[in-house]
Design a protein around this motif. Sequence first.
Motif, PDB file in Angstrom:
ATOM      1  N   THR A   1       0.847  -1.180   0.000  1.00 18.45           N
ATOM      2  CA  THR A   1       0.000   0.000   0.000  1.00 18.45           C
ATOM      3  C   THR A   1       0.888   1.237   0.000  1.00 18.45           C
ATOM      4  N   GLY A   2       0.396   2.300  -0.609  1.00 17.39           N
ATOM      5  CA  GLY A   2       1.185   3.523  -0.680  1.00 17.39           C
ATOM      6  C   GLY A   2       0.289   4.745  -0.644  1.00 17.39           C
ATOM      7  N   ARG A   3       0.911   5.885  -0.448  1.00 21.63           N
ATOM      8  CA  ARG A   3       0.181   7.154  -0.526  1.00 21.63           C
ATOM      9  C   ARG A   3       0.721   7.921  -1.726  1.00 21.63           C
ATOM     10  N   PHE A   4      -0.165   8.288  -2.609  1.00 18.09           N
ATOM     11  CA  PHE A   4       0.207   8.966  -3.847  1.00 18.09           C
ATOM     12  C   PHE A   4      -0.234  10.423  -3.785  1.00 18.09           C
ATOM     13  N   ARG A   5       0.222  11.209  -4.735  1.00 18.90           N
ATOM     14  CA  ARG A   5      -0.127  12.622  -4.686  1.00 18.90           C
ATOM     15  C   ARG A   5      -1.620  12.810  -4.956  1.00 18.90           C
ATOM     16  N   TYR A   6      -2.168  13.856  -4.379  1.00 12.70           N
ATOM     17  CA  TYR A   6      -3.588  14.142  -4.527  1.00 12.70           C
ATOM     18  C   TYR A   6      -3.897  14.459  -5.987  1.00 12.70           C
ATOM     19  N   SER A   7      -4.895  13.776  -6.518  1.00 12.39           N
ATOM     20  CA  SER A   7      -5.297  13.997  -7.907  1.00 12.39           C
ATOM     21  C   SER A   7      -6.748  13.570  -8.060  1.00 12.39           C
ATOM     22  N   SER A   8      -7.310  13.764  -9.241  1.00  7.47           N
ATOM     23  CA  SER A   8      -8.680  13.312  -9.486  1.00  7.47           C
ATOM     24  C   SER A   8      -8.789  11.801  -9.389  1.00  7.47           C
ATOM     25  N   CYS A   9      -7.654  11.119  -9.552  1.00  7.94           N
ATOM     26  CA  CYS A   9      -7.615   9.661  -9.490  1.00  7.94           C
ATOM     27  C   CYS A   9      -7.408   9.155  -8.070  1.00  7.94           C
ATOM     28  N   TYR A  10      -6.874   9.995  -7.208  1.00  5.37           N
ATOM     29  CA  TYR A  10      -6.507   9.553  -5.856  1.00  5.37           C
ATOM     30  C   TYR A  10      -6.677  10.717  -4.889  1.00  5.37           C
ATOM     31  N   GLN A  11      -7.865  10.848  -4.355  1.00  6.67           N
ATOM     32  CA  GLN A  11      -8.204  11.990  -3.514  1.00  6.67           C
ATOM     33  C   GLN A  11      -8.009  11.627  -2.042  1.00  6.67           C
ATOM     34  N   VAL A  12      -6.764  11.602  -1.644  1.00  2.21           N
ATOM     35  CA  VAL A  12      -6.379  11.192  -0.293  1.00  2.21           C
ATOM     36  C   VAL A  12      -5.518  12.286   0.321  1.00  2.21           C
ATOM     37  N   ASN A  13      -5.827  12.655   1.568  1.00  4.78           N
ATOM     38  CA  ASN A  13      -5.128  13.752   2.225  1.00  4.78           C
ATOM     39  C   ASN A  13      -4.149  13.308   3.309  1.00  4.78           C
ATOM     40  N   GLY A  14      -4.185  12.032   3.702  1.00  2.00           N
ATOM     41  CA  GLY A  14      -3.304  11.573   4.771  1.00  2.00           C
ATOM     42  C   GLY A  14      -3.098  10.072   4.697  1.00  2.00           C
ATOM     43  N   ASP A  15      -2.179   9.555   5.521  1.00  2.00           N
ATOM     44  CA  ASP A  15      -1.862   8.132   5.485  1.00  2.00           C
ATOM     45  C   ASP A  15      -3.055   7.250   5.835  1.00  2.00           C
ATOM     46  N   THR A  16      -3.964   7.741   6.683  1.00  3.57           N
ATOM     47  CA  THR A  16      -5.119   6.918   7.048  1.00  3.57           C
ATOM     48  C   THR A  16      -6.063   6.708   5.863  1.00  3.57           C
ATOM     49  N   GLY A  17      -5.899   7.527   4.822  1.00  2.00           N
ATOM     50  CA  GLY A  17      -6.733   7.362   3.635  1.00  2.00           C
ATOM     51  C   GLY A  17      -6.139   6.427   2.603  1.00  2.00           C
TER      52      GLY A  17
END
Length: 231
Positions: A170-186
């Motif tokens: 699992t990873g955290r990617f940059r915020y985009s229309s494809c990946y709308q995540v603001n923190g590690d818990t997301g």
Amino acid sequence: MSPRSTTRLALAAALTAATALLSAPAAQAEEQPARVQAAATVAVYPPIQGPSLWDRFGQTPPSSHHRVFSNWGYLNDWSVDIYQNPGATVVSPFGSKTSAGNAVTVKVVTVTPGCATGNLADGGWRIGLEASDSATGAVVGRADVMHVDQKPDAIAVGATVGPWTRLGQTGRFRYSSCYQVNGDTGAHIHLEVINKTKYSCYVARGAGAALTDETQVGHVGTTNSGPQQSC
């Protein structure tokens, strides 16, 4: 780690399948002529080794969550986001045995950046997996595992993987229309599932439900009448 297996009896699966076929309307058969009846079911598990969370924030239930990918010319049957912080091992979601007790073979059929931009930084890898009954050779279903980080070179189209083969993490990617995540818990894996026959199903549960390696989240090879249906 005990191998994943199903407990559904093959006889019950066969009777359910026969009943569904007899009662299916002609219009449905015409709409999906290529999706022929399967012989046995295969359980679907979280694609994350260890603990994870189902639909953590209550925004991605499989009854309504968007389906992005297609297989065999059809939009996948259902999808859900399964959450775990960055660094958790990603694995195949398919069980190791069919409901008839036969071994399941899982091979990689898709490896591509998951987002339409083609940039891994926007959402990581999409890894498509196909589950077959090893005894009969019948293809039962597929799963697309999306937002995979750190994919090993060995995970390539044509590779065979086991229940605990590492597909990445699992990873955290940059915020985009494809990946709308603001923190590690997301951080999450977007899972999509489809039958080779009729429709697969998901196991209904509440938002934020805790999952483990052995928690069944769905089945392929079932005879549901439409997409986004619970088992």
